[in-house]
Design a protein around this motif. Structure first.
Motif, PDB file in Angstrom:
ATOM      1  N   VAL A  65       7.670   9.902   1.143  1.00 42.23           N
ATOM      2  CA  VAL A  65       7.303   9.230  -0.105  1.00 42.23           C
ATOM      3  C   VAL A  65       5.996   9.793  -0.642  1.00 42.23           C
ATOM      4  N   ARG A  66       5.058  10.056   0.235  1.00 41.97           N
ATOM      5  CA  ARG A  66       3.792  10.623  -0.233  1.00 41.97           C
ATOM      6  C   ARG A  66       4.018  11.999  -0.868  1.00 41.97           C
ATOM      7  N   ARG A  92       0.071  -1.520   7.598  1.00 42.02           N
ATOM      8  CA  ARG A  92       0.671  -0.379   8.289  1.00 42.02           C
ATOM      9  C   ARG A  92       0.941   0.787   7.352  1.00 42.02           C
ATOM     10  N   ILE A  93       0.861   0.569   6.044  1.00 43.44           N
ATOM     11  CA  ILE A  93       1.039   1.670   5.102  1.00 43.44           C
ATOM     12  C   ILE A  93      -0.144   2.620   5.232  1.00 43.44           C
ATOM     13  N   PRO A  94       0.088   3.902   5.453  1.00 45.96           N
ATOM     14  CA  PRO A  94      -1.023   4.847   5.617  1.00 45.96           C
ATOM     15  C   PRO A  94      -1.959   4.828   4.405  1.00 45.96           C
ATOM     16  N   ALA A  95      -3.249   4.857   4.669  1.00 41.60           N
ATOM     17  CA  ALA A  95      -4.233   4.813   3.589  1.00 41.60           C
ATOM     18  C   ALA A  95      -4.053   5.941   2.575  1.00 41.60           C
ATOM     19  N   PRO A  96      -3.732   7.173   2.999  1.00 40.45           N
ATOM     20  CA  PRO A  96      -3.530   8.230   1.989  1.00 40.45           C
ATOM     21  C   PRO A  96      -2.381   7.925   1.036  1.00 40.45           C
ATOM     22  N   LEU A  97      -1.304   7.318   1.540  1.00 40.28           N
ATOM     23  CA  LEU A  97      -0.185   6.961   0.666  1.00 40.28           C
ATOM     24  C   LEU A  97      -0.602   5.861  -0.298  1.00 40.28           C
ATOM     25  N   PHE A 101      -0.447   6.093  -4.404  1.00 43.05           N
ATOM     26  CA  PHE A 101       0.169   5.102  -5.282  1.00 43.05           C
ATOM     27  C   PHE A 101      -0.831   4.644  -6.342  1.00 43.05           C
ATOM     28  N   ALA A 102      -2.044   4.331  -5.906  1.00 42.07           N
ATOM     29  CA  ALA A 102      -3.069   3.863  -6.847  1.00 42.07           C
ATOM     30  C   ALA A 102      -3.389   4.937  -7.878  1.00 42.07           C
TER      31      ALA A 102
END
Length: 225
Positions: A65-66, A92-97, A101-102
């Motif tokens: 997805v990233r 649990r969502i990886p911070a880079p992803l 998104f942001a």
């Protein structure tokens, strides 16, 4: 977007191959929906229940997805598509992803073409609970709570009610998708697996939707004469 695993299984491939193959479908469907005049398109990418999958598959999905977001962000922006996110609150969502998104939402927030909502870490029940908590925190009296008031406290409250739900692969269940918004949605269950779903399939579903008589619990007006 259902059927990635079965698509891979039919080809003696790992499930992750089905997820990878789905990328082309996502872009094709977004382009086809925009060209057809669809104003709001929501893609159910990852549910709150999907955290029950094997860790290896979840890790792959997060990376995939990233990569898709970073690869296609500028294309979506160039098409005038406004991108929104529904969900994505689990730690649990990886911070880079989460940052990607942001960044995508910031990049496209001023666009006034089609609105693309990505339901990621989404669950309809979770949204309803969030709305109830919001009402309580706001101190709204019980007698003042009606449907419009409740809907205003849902996450992303300006999202309109869903007109049409398309669930690929022939599965026929809601799977906790936007439970409040799908109350009067039409449903179509094409048997094609998601990685094989393309623009012509979407147009067939839109044509079927336009043929349906939507009465919202009422009756058709009687012809006079």
């Amino acid at each position: 977007m259902d059927g990635n695993g079965r698509w891979a299984q039919q080809r003696a491939l790992p499930r992750t191959s089905g997820h990878s193959a789905a990328e082309a479908t996502v872009i094709d469907v977004i382009e086809a929906a925009r060209s057809a005049g669809v104003e709001w398109l929501s893609l159910y990418a990852f549910s709150t229940e999907n955290w029950r999958r094997p860790d290896e598959e979840i890790d792959f999905l997060m990376r995939l997805v990233r990569r898709v977001v970073r690869k296609h962000a500028l294309l979506l922006h160039a098409r005038g598509i406004r991108c929104r996110l529904l969900g994505a609150e689990d730690p649990r969502i990886p911070a880079p992803l989460a940052r990607d998104f942001a960044d995508l939402m910031t990049l496209t927030e001023a666009n006034r073409g089609m609105t693309l909502t990505v339901a990621f870490d989404h669950g309809g029940r979770q949204d309803i609970v969030a709305a109830a908590r919001s009402l309580i925190r706001a101190g709204v009296p019980a007698d003042a709570v009606d449907q419009a008031c409740f809907a205003a406290h849902l996450p992303v409250p300006d999202t309109p009610d869903v007109d049409l739900v398309i669930r690929t692969s022939g599965e026929q269940r809601i799977s906790n998708f936007m439970l409040w918004q799908v109350a009067y949605a039409e449903w179509i269950f094409p048997p094609v697996l998601w990685p094989d779903f393309r623009a012509p399939h979407l147009l067939e579903c839109l044509h079927e939707y336009r043929r349906r008589d939507r009465r919202f619990g009422g009756v058709a007006p009687q012809a006079k004469g």
